[in-house]
Design a protein around this motif. Structure first.
Motif, PDB file in Angstrom:
ATOM      1  N   VAL A 101       0.873  -1.174   0.000  1.00  0.00           N
ATOM      2  CA  VAL A 101       0.000   0.000   0.000  1.00  0.00           C
ATOM      3  C   VAL A 101       0.912   1.226   0.000  1.00  0.00           C
ATOM      4  CG1 VAL A 101      -1.872   1.218   1.165  1.00  0.00           C
ATOM      5  CG2 VAL A 101      -1.736  -1.280   1.303  1.00  0.00           C
ATOM      6  N   VAL A 102       0.927   1.970  -1.106  1.00  0.00           N
ATOM      7  CA  VAL A 102       1.952   2.986  -1.295  1.00  0.00           C
ATOM      8  C   VAL A 102       1.867   4.136  -0.301  1.00  0.00           C
ATOM      9  CG1 VAL A 102       2.249   2.425  -3.731  1.00  0.00           C
ATOM     10  CG2 VAL A 102       0.582   4.158  -3.069  1.00  0.00           C
ATOM     11  N   ASP A 103       0.654   4.515   0.128  1.00  0.00           N
ATOM     12  CA  ASP A 103       0.537   5.657   1.021  1.00  0.00           C
ATOM     13  C   ASP A 103       0.568   5.253   2.501  1.00  0.00           C
ATOM     14  OD1 ASP A 103      -1.918   4.416   1.085  1.00  0.00           O
ATOM     15  OD2 ASP A 103      -3.085   6.277   1.135  1.00  0.00           O
ATOM     16  N   ASN A 104       0.563   3.954   2.765  1.00  0.00           N
ATOM     17  CA  ASN A 104       0.612   3.470   4.142  1.00  0.00           C
ATOM     18  C   ASN A 104       1.164   2.046   4.147  1.00  0.00           C
ATOM     19  OD1 ASN A 104       0.299   2.926   6.844  1.00  0.00           O
ATOM     20  ND2 ASN A 104      -1.877   3.418   6.926  1.00  0.00           N
ATOM     21  N   PRO A 105       2.489   1.892   3.984  1.00  0.00           N
ATOM     22  CA  PRO A 105       3.099   0.565   3.863  1.00  0.00           C
ATOM     23  C   PRO A 105       2.763  -0.386   5.009  1.00  0.00           C
ATOM     24  CG  PRO A 105       4.686   2.275   3.308  1.00  0.00           C
ATOM     25  CD  PRO A 105       3.484   2.975   3.866  1.00  0.00           C
ATOM     26  N   LYS A 106       2.460   0.154   6.188  1.00  0.00           N
ATOM     27  CA  LYS A 106       2.170  -0.701   7.333  1.00  0.00           C
ATOM     28  C   LYS A 106       0.891  -1.516   7.132  1.00  0.00           C
ATOM     29  CE  LYS A 106       4.544   2.080  10.822  1.00  0.00           C
ATOM     30  NZ  LYS A 106       4.406   2.845  12.096  1.00  0.00           N
ATOM     31  N   LEU A 107       0.000  -1.056   6.249  1.00  0.00           N
ATOM     32  CA  LEU A 107      -1.227  -1.802   5.999  1.00  0.00           C
ATOM     33  C   LEU A 107      -0.957  -3.100   5.239  1.00  0.00           C
ATOM     34  CD1 LEU A 107      -3.857   0.920   4.963  1.00  0.00           C
ATOM     35  CD2 LEU A 107      -3.729  -0.356   7.108  1.00  0.00           C
ATOM     36  N   GLY A 108       0.061  -3.089   4.406  1.00  0.00           N
ATOM     37  CA  GLY A 108       0.385  -4.272   3.622  1.00  0.00           C
ATOM     38  C   GLY A 108       1.443  -5.119   4.304  1.00  0.00           C
ATOM     39  N   ASN A 109       1.939  -6.114   3.578  1.00  0.00           N
ATOM     40  CA  ASN A 109       2.993  -6.979   4.112  1.00  0.00           C
ATOM     41  C   ASN A 109       4.266  -6.932   3.284  1.00  0.00           C
ATOM     42  OD1 ASN A 109       2.232  -8.416   1.830  1.00  0.00           O
ATOM     43  ND2 ASN A 109       1.136 -10.007   2.975  1.00  0.00           N
ATOM     44  N   VAL A 110       4.307  -5.993   2.326  1.00  0.00           N
ATOM     45  CA  VAL A 110       5.479  -5.850   1.467  1.00  0.00           C
ATOM     46  C   VAL A 110       5.860  -4.384   1.352  1.00  0.00           C
ATOM     47  CG1 VAL A 110       6.334  -6.061  -0.892  1.00  0.00           C
ATOM     48  CG2 VAL A 110       5.021  -7.929   0.106  1.00  0.00           C
ATOM     49  N   HIS A 111       7.138  -4.093   1.525  1.00  0.00           N
ATOM     50  CA  HIS A 111       7.677  -2.768   1.242  1.00  0.00           C
ATOM     51  C   HIS A 111       8.479  -2.864  -0.048  1.00  0.00           C
ATOM     52  CE1 HIS A 111       7.694  -1.629   5.815  1.00  0.00           C
ATOM     53  NE2 HIS A 111       6.502  -1.924   5.357  1.00  0.00           N
ATOM     54  N   VAL A 112       8.373  -1.872  -0.898  1.00  0.00           N
ATOM     55  CA  VAL A 112       9.162  -1.847  -2.129  1.00  0.00           C
ATOM     56  C   VAL A 112      10.355  -0.926  -1.902  1.00  0.00           C
ATOM     57  CG1 VAL A 112       9.187  -1.338  -4.596  1.00  0.00           C
ATOM     58  CG2 VAL A 112       7.109  -2.264  -3.529  1.00  0.00           C
ATOM     59  N   PRO A 113      11.549  -1.494  -1.769  1.00  0.00           N
ATOM     60  CA  PRO A 113      12.715  -0.664  -1.459  1.00  0.00           C
ATOM     61  C   PRO A 113      13.197   0.126  -2.663  1.00  0.00           C
ATOM     62  CG  PRO A 113      13.409  -2.904  -1.838  1.00  0.00           C
ATOM     63  CD  PRO A 113      11.904  -2.912  -1.914  1.00  0.00           C
ATOM     64  N   SER A 114      14.023   1.112  -2.403  1.00  0.00           N
ATOM     65  CA  SER A 114      14.710   1.821  -3.473  1.00  0.00           C
ATOM     66  C   SER A 114      15.818   0.895  -3.964  1.00  0.00           C
ATOM     67  CB  SER A 114      15.290   3.130  -2.926  1.00  0.00           C
ATOM     68  OG  SER A 114      15.856   3.898  -3.952  1.00  0.00           O
ATOM     69  N   HIS A 115      15.873   0.636  -5.257  1.00  0.00           N
ATOM     70  CA  HIS A 115      16.823  -0.364  -5.723  1.00  0.00           C
ATOM     71  C   HIS A 115      17.317  -0.069  -7.139  1.00  0.00           C
ATOM     72  CE1 HIS A 115      13.223  -1.829  -7.764  1.00  0.00           C
ATOM     73  NE2 HIS A 115      14.016  -2.510  -8.561  1.00  0.00           N
ATOM     74  N   PHE A 116      18.385  -0.760  -7.510  1.00  0.00           N
ATOM     75  CA  PHE A 116      18.896  -0.692  -8.879  1.00  0.00           C
ATOM     76  C   PHE A 116      19.590  -2.006  -9.192  1.00  0.00           C
ATOM     77  CE2 PHE A 116      22.434   0.650  -6.277  1.00  0.00           C
ATOM     78  CZ  PHE A 116      23.563   0.148  -6.898  1.00  0.00           C
ATOM     79  N   LYS A 117      19.770  -2.247 -10.495  1.00  0.00           N
ATOM     80  CA  LYS A 117      20.401  -3.484 -10.934  1.00  0.00           C
ATOM     81  C   LYS A 117      21.569  -3.189 -11.863  1.00  0.00           C
ATOM     82  CE  LYS A 117      18.293  -7.237 -11.615  1.00  0.00           C
ATOM     83  NZ  LYS A 117      17.510  -8.347 -12.217  1.00  0.00           N
ATOM     84  N   ARG A 118      22.549  -4.049 -11.775  1.00  0.00           N
ATOM     85  CA  ARG A 118      23.670  -4.043 -12.703  1.00  0.00           C
ATOM     86  C   ARG A 118      23.834  -5.484 -13.188  1.00  0.00           C
ATOM     87  NH1 ARG A 118      22.904   0.704 -12.593  1.00  0.00           N
ATOM     88  NH2 ARG A 118      24.275   2.319 -11.732  1.00  0.00           N
ATOM     89  N   GLY A 119      23.034  -5.859 -14.158  1.00  0.00           N
ATOM     90  CA  GLY A 119      23.073  -7.241 -14.608  1.00  0.00           C
ATOM     91  C   GLY A 119      22.607  -8.165 -13.493  1.00  0.00           C
ATOM     92  N   LYS A 120      23.472  -9.089 -13.098  1.00  0.00           N
ATOM     93  CA  LYS A 120      23.135 -10.042 -12.041  1.00  0.00           C
ATOM     94  C   LYS A 120      23.215  -9.425 -10.647  1.00  0.00           C
ATOM     95  CE  LYS A 120      24.429 -14.316 -14.463  1.00  0.00           C
ATOM     96  NZ  LYS A 120      24.611 -13.715 -15.793  1.00  0.00           N
ATOM     97  N   LEU A 121      23.757  -8.238 -10.543  1.00  0.00           N
ATOM     98  CA  LEU A 121      23.869  -7.563  -9.253  1.00  0.00           C
ATOM     99  C   LEU A 121      22.617  -6.753  -8.986  1.00  0.00           C
ATOM    100  CD1 LEU A 121      25.542  -6.649  -6.758  1.00  0.00           C
ATOM    101  CD2 LEU A 121      26.426  -4.785  -8.180  1.00  0.00           C
ATOM    102  N   SER A 122      22.013  -6.974  -7.831  1.00  0.00           N
ATOM    103  CA  SER A 122      20.828  -6.225  -7.422  1.00  0.00           C
ATOM    104  C   SER A 122      21.064  -5.660  -6.031  1.00  0.00           C
ATOM    105  CB  SER A 122      19.597  -7.146  -7.413  1.00  0.00           C
ATOM    106  OG  SER A 122      18.446  -6.445  -6.985  1.00  0.00           O
ATOM    107  N   ILE A 123      20.893  -4.340  -5.891  1.00  0.00           N
ATOM    108  CA  ILE A 123      21.122  -3.676  -4.608  1.00  0.00           C
ATOM    109  C   ILE A 123      19.871  -2.893  -4.218  1.00  0.00           C
ATOM    110  CG2 ILE A 123      22.465  -1.945  -3.369  1.00  0.00           C
ATOM    111  CD1 ILE A 123      24.877  -2.735  -4.982  1.00  0.00           C
ATOM    112  N   SER A 124      19.379  -3.158  -3.014  1.00  0.00           N
ATOM    113  CA  SER A 124      18.173  -2.495  -2.513  1.00  0.00           C
ATOM    114  C   SER A 124      18.477  -1.780  -1.206  1.00  0.00           C
ATOM    115  CB  SER A 124      17.058  -3.520  -2.281  1.00  0.00           C
ATOM    116  OG  SER A 124      16.738  -4.208  -3.460  1.00  0.00           O
TER     117      SER A 124
END
Length: 205
Positions: A101-124
């Motif tokens: 839930v984008v405006d109230n993450p506590k309502l849901g069970n998933v947070h979407v972190p700030s992240h980026f990818k470099r091929g097989k490398l994923s950093i969040s």
């Protein structure tokens, strides 16, 4: 309680985003990279979402949210500008669904972190909702450090690991080599080629 960071394979799963604004568009583009089957529920959508719909990359249902819209979804994102609708989406989600839930993450069970990818490398980076701006700032710092060179470098490390596993070298020797490959010198393409040629010979012994 502290959330547990996980990497989830969403390929082929059904995803639903309720909302058609800027945040919904960002979530849409992120989810499409995972190979989900994505449906957007919203009377109106951004030009970006419309273009994805025109390309048949997503399904768009131009209507108001109904409980049945999320009945079979594996991952659900409530991204409208109406907190009541977002809450209704969360309440309609099945007990096994992943919900953000984008405006109230506590309502849901998933947070979407700030992240980026470099091929097989994923950093969040996540601040558990405390400061998305700080998470974004840290992500940008890391993205500058782990630049596009890491795409080829991770492919190189992966191939090295595969070759070592098929070689007759001992586990200790394999670990020693893999540790050595973390040196900055192996970021150079010529060094990678030289190393791979040597490992291919070792793997054939």
């Amino acid at each position: 309680m502290s959330p547990l960071p996980l990497t989830v394979d969403l390929f082929g799963k059904r995803a639903v985003i309720v909302g058609g604004g800027r945040i919904a568009e960002r979530r849409t583009k992120t989810l499409l990279e995972t190979g989900v089957t994505l449906t957007i529920i919203s009377p109106n959508v951004t030009d970006g979402i419309w273009e994805l719909y025109e390309q048949a990359l997503i399904d768009w249902q131009p209507k108001l949210f109904e409980e049945k819209d999320v009945s079979a979804a594996f991952i659900i994102i409530a991204a409208t500008n109406d907190p009541k609708v977002n809450c209704a989406v969360c309440e309609a989600a099945g007990s096994q669904a992943l919900v953000n839930v984008v405006d109230n993450p506590k309502l849901g069970n998933v947070h979407v972190p700030s992240h980026f990818k470099r091929g097989k490398l994923s950093i969040s980076v996540s601040t558990s909702g405390a400061s998305p701006l700080l998470a974004k700032s840290i992500k940008n710092d890391l993205a500058a450090k782990y630049d596009e060179r890491y795409v080829a470098y991770l492919d190189f490390l992966y191939e090295c690991r595969q070759l070592l596993q098929s070689s007759s070298l001992s586990q200790d020797k394999q670990h020693q080599i893999l540790s050595t490959l973390l040196s900055e010198v192996y970021m150079k393409p010529e060094k990678q080629t030289q190393t791979l040629n040597w490992l291919r010979v070792e793997a054939e012994k």
